[in-house]
Design an enzyme around this catalytic site. Sequence first.
Site, PDB file in Angstrom:
ATOM      1  CD  GLU A   3      -3.282   4.089  10.275  1.00 30.55           C
ATOM      2  OE1 GLU A   3      -1.920   3.160  11.921  1.00 30.55           O
ATOM      3  OE2 GLU A   3      -3.387   3.639   9.424  1.00 30.55           O
ATOM      4  CG  ASP A  35       0.364  -0.043   2.324  1.00 32.81           C
ATOM      5  OD1 ASP A  35      -0.194   0.955   3.045  1.00 32.81           O
ATOM      6  OD2 ASP A  35       0.172  -1.726   2.832  1.00 32.81           O
TER       7      ASP A  35
END
Length: 284
Positions: free
Chosen positions: A169, A82
């Site tokens: 997150e 990613d």
Amino acid sequence: MATLTNRSRRATAATAARAANIRRTWRLVAVLLLVGALLVYVRYRRQLHRYVRHTYATLITGRLTGLEATPLLAGYSVHGIDVSSYQGKINWQLVAGHQVQFAFIKATEGVTLRDARFQANWRGARKAGVYRGAYHFFQPNYDGTAQANLFTRTVPLQAGDLPPVLDVEAPNFHDVATMRRNLATWLRLVERHYGVRPILYSNYGFYRRYLAGHFDEYPLWLAHYEVDTPRLPADKWIIWQHSDESYVPGIRGTVDFNVFQGSFERLRRLRIPARPRPTPKASR
């Protein structure tokens, strides 16, 4: 004279005794510090090793060629990365040549930020034959609808692409219930827009503390480092981000490395399906 000599000897002996006591004290302090350091190292060795590796990676950045390669994680057949603008310009053909089969690309963050390299990465991954997906970095104190709208206006998902991802997150939120409501809103609106269920990304600690049991209907992409295998049961996650300090040819510097749980055929089935074409009306 004898009395003075005796006094002098006693003073010398007392000085020597004090010096010996000081040396013993310092030796004891040194031993205690050493034991304490060893205990800290044993308890936090993985974090310390990680810090050292990150520091080393920062120091050698200027000497990297973009051809460095981290070995693929054993036991898995499907590997991916990613990326965001942090990785700079990417040579996607080289990336694909290192058995990278999928890539999730940062598209948006919060309610206004569009990643500067999203469009280039989006086109480059597809051209190189890497299955691509896009993710939004969730800001928990911002409105979920506004964040969903930013993502859907930015990302032109189509058949053959991987489902959209919500990266959750960031710990700086005021109220967990509000955070979950905004999160649920984003997931619902994005699913409605693309007609496919999004993937939820989070790290192990954040997931266990704030998300477990609340969004279990969504596929989980789990970040969990310095472990041989994720501590969540295998049926709880589909992608494991096992490293954020790997090297892949085509990227100058570190990148996140992931594995997909399952076969390449299963990854193919995860992609957005082609929508059936409308049946043409019969002419009269």
